[in-house]
Design a protein around this motif. Structure first.
Motif, mmCIF file in Angstrom:
data_model
loop_
_atom_site.group_PDB
_atom_site.id
_atom_site.type_symbol
_atom_site.label_atom_id
_atom_site.label_comp_id
_atom_site.label_asym_id
_atom_site.label_seq_id
_atom_site.Cartn_x
_atom_site.Cartn_y
_atom_site.Cartn_z
ATOM 1 N N ILE A 171 0.838 -1.204 0.000
ATOM 2 C CA ILE A 171 0.000 0.000 0.000
ATOM 3 C C ILE A 171 0.874 1.255 0.000
ATOM 4 O O ILE A 171 0.617 2.207 -0.739
ATOM 5 N N ILE A 172 1.927 1.227 0.811
ATOM 6 C CA ILE A 172 2.838 2.379 0.881
ATOM 7 C C ILE A 172 3.543 2.583 -0.469
ATOM 8 O O ILE A 172 3.658 3.711 -0.949
ATOM 9 N N ASP A 173 3.987 1.480 -1.084
ATOM 10 C CA ASP A 173 4.608 1.577 -2.411
ATOM 11 C C ASP A 173 3.633 2.159 -3.437
ATOM 12 O O ASP A 173 4.003 2.994 -4.249
ATOM 13 N N LEU A 174 2.389 1.691 -3.395
ATOM 14 C CA LEU A 174 1.368 2.204 -4.316
ATOM 15 C C LEU A 174 1.150 3.698 -4.112
ATOM 16 O O LEU A 174 1.038 4.452 -5.068
ATOM 17 N N ARG A 175 1.088 4.109 -2.837
ATOM 18 C CA ARG A 175 0.862 5.518 -2.542
ATOM 19 C C ARG A 175 2.003 6.374 -3.087
ATOM 20 O O ARG A 175 1.799 7.462 -3.602
ATOM 21 N N LYS A 176 3.233 5.832 -3.017
ATOM 22 C CA LYS A 176 4.379 6.561 -3.558
ATOM 23 C C LYS A 176 4.305 6.666 -5.078
ATOM 24 O O LYS A 176 4.679 7.673 -5.658
ATOM 25 N N LYS A 177 3.819 5.601 -5.740
ATOM 26 C CA LYS A 177 3.737 5.594 -7.203
ATOM 27 C C LYS A 177 2.639 6.508 -7.738
ATOM 28 O O LYS A 177 2.824 7.199 -8.725
ATOM 29 N N VAL A 178 1.459 6.469 -7.091
ATOM 30 C CA VAL A 178 0.310 7.198 -7.637
ATOM 31 C C VAL A 178 -0.025 8.468 -6.872
ATOM 32 O O VAL A 178 -0.841 9.256 -7.331
ATOM 33 N N GLY A 179 0.556 8.641 -5.696
ATOM 34 C CA GLY A 179 0.329 9.867 -4.943
ATOM 35 C C GLY A 179 -0.865 9.832 -4.008
ATOM 36 O O GLY A 179 -0.843 10.455 -2.966
ATOM 37 N N HIS A 180 -1.913 9.096 -4.356
ATOM 38 C CA HIS A 180 -3.123 9.089 -3.532
ATOM 39 C C HIS A 180 -3.800 7.729 -3.639
ATOM 40 O O HIS A 180 -3.900 7.162 -4.720
ATOM 41 N N ILE A 181 -4.242 7.240 -2.502
ATOM 42 C CA ILE A 181 -4.986 5.980 -2.469
ATOM 43 C C ILE A 181 -6.444 6.312 -2.207
ATOM 44 O O ILE A 181 -6.763 7.030 -1.258
ATOM 45 N N GLN A 182 -7.313 5.802 -3.054
ATOM 46 C CA GLN A 182 -8.758 6.032 -2.880
ATOM 47 C C GLN A 182 -9.319 4.980 -1.927
ATOM 48 O O GLN A 182 -9.887 3.976 -2.347
ATOM 49 N N SER A 183 -9.155 5.235 -0.634
ATOM 50 C CA SER A 183 -9.518 4.271 0.409
ATOM 51 C C SER A 183 -10.989 3.892 0.372
ATOM 52 O O SER A 183 -11.337 2.711 0.473
ATOM 53 N N GLU A 184 -11.858 4.908 0.250
ATOM 54 C CA GLU A 184 -13.305 4.652 0.270
ATOM 55 C C GLU A 184 -13.718 3.779 -0.912
ATOM 56 O O GLU A 184 -14.410 2.777 -0.744
ATOM 57 N N LYS A 185 -13.280 4.156 -2.098
ATOM 58 C CA LYS A 185 -13.653 3.439 -3.308
ATOM 59 C C LYS A 185 -13.132 1.997 -3.262
ATOM 60 O O LYS A 185 -13.858 1.058 -3.577
ATOM 61 N N ALA A 186 -11.873 1.828 -2.862
ATOM 62 C CA ALA A 186 -11.278 0.490 -2.791
ATOM 63 C C ALA A 186 -12.034 -0.383 -1.799
ATOM 64 O O ALA A 186 -12.329 -1.551 -2.085
ATOM 65 N N SER A 187 -12.383 0.176 -0.650
ATOM 66 C CA SER A 187 -13.090 -0.593 0.383
ATOM 67 C C SER A 187 -14.483 -0.986 -0.074
ATOM 68 O O SER A 187 -14.904 -2.142 0.096
ATOM 69 N N ILE A 188 -15.206 -0.044 -0.659
ATOM 70 C CA ILE A 188 -16.584 -0.320 -1.110
ATOM 71 C C ILE A 188 -16.585 -1.353 -2.243
ATOM 72 O O ILE A 188 -17.369 -2.306 -2.220
ATOM 73 N N VAL A 189 -15.693 -1.185 -3.217
ATOM 74 C CA VAL A 189 -15.638 -2.123 -4.340
ATOM 75 C C VAL A 189 -15.259 -3.520 -3.845
ATOM 76 O O VAL A 189 -15.858 -4.524 -4.255
#
Length: 191
Positions: free
Chosen positions: A29-47
């Motif tokens: 998750i930390i690596d992803l956040r570094k690559k894309v800048g922002h993690i869409q927590s709500e969308k990921a959790s709901i999906v």
């Protein structure tokens, strides 16, 4: 009728918690956040929640429709978990997404949270527990997943790089053990 059984909810929650392994996924998750800048927590959790609940009800039928039995799906899922575990333990990258634009549905909701191992576990749980208790277990896990996704930056600061690496290796070994168990439990039923 609905019959909540807290023992079933607790057991199903613990099984899903181990398979989803959101704590072990913190480095990813930390690596992803570094690559894309922002993690869409709500969308990921709901999906992820929707995927898990839909698969709970329709998973076996979907697999039957395309001619795949649950054991074959479980063995395939064990290979995916195996390779993710190898990435975590050895610090290598097998899956490459050249230019991820956002981190929500892929790879967070699927396959990280609601991946093949989780889907296979849901089918196994359905044969042992009442559906309503499994749904509660899914929701409990998704709430925890959301909290971890939302606070991944804080977790990184608290644990530091070394702490993240240690957690990644420990949970990689646990995930590897889950992959081996999933493989051995299902491969014998294929032959």
């Amino acid at each position: 009728m609905f019959s909540f059984d807290f023992r079933e909810i607790f057991t199903a929650s613990m099984i899903l918690f181990a398979v989803i392994d959101i704590i072990g996924s913190i480095p990813i998750i930390i690596d992803l956040r570094k690559k894309v800048g922002h993690i869409q927590s709500e969308k990921a959790s709901i999906v992820a929640c929707i995927l898990m609940i839909v698969f709970l009800f329709l998973g076996k039928e979907i697999l039957n429709l395309i001619g795949i039995d649950v054991n074959s799906f479980a063995v395939a899922g064990s290979f995916i978990l195996f390779f993710i575990a190898l990435e975590m333990i050895l610090g290598i990258q097998l899956y490459r997404d050249d230019a991820p634009e956002t981190a929500a549905v892929v790879p967070l909701a699927f396959p990280l949270i609601a991946g093949a191992g989780t889907m296979t576990s849901l089918l196994s749980l359905r044969s042992e527990f009442q559906t309503v208790n499994i749904i509660v277990a899914i929701i409990v896990n998704i709430i925890f997943v959301y909290i971890v996704l939302k606070s991944s930056g804080r977790i990184e600061r608290v644990l530091g790089k070394q702490g993240i690496n240690v957690i990644r290796k420990i949970f990689g070994v646990i995930l590897l053990a889950i992959a081996v168990k999933l493989f051995t439990a299902n491969i014998k039923d294929l032959f």
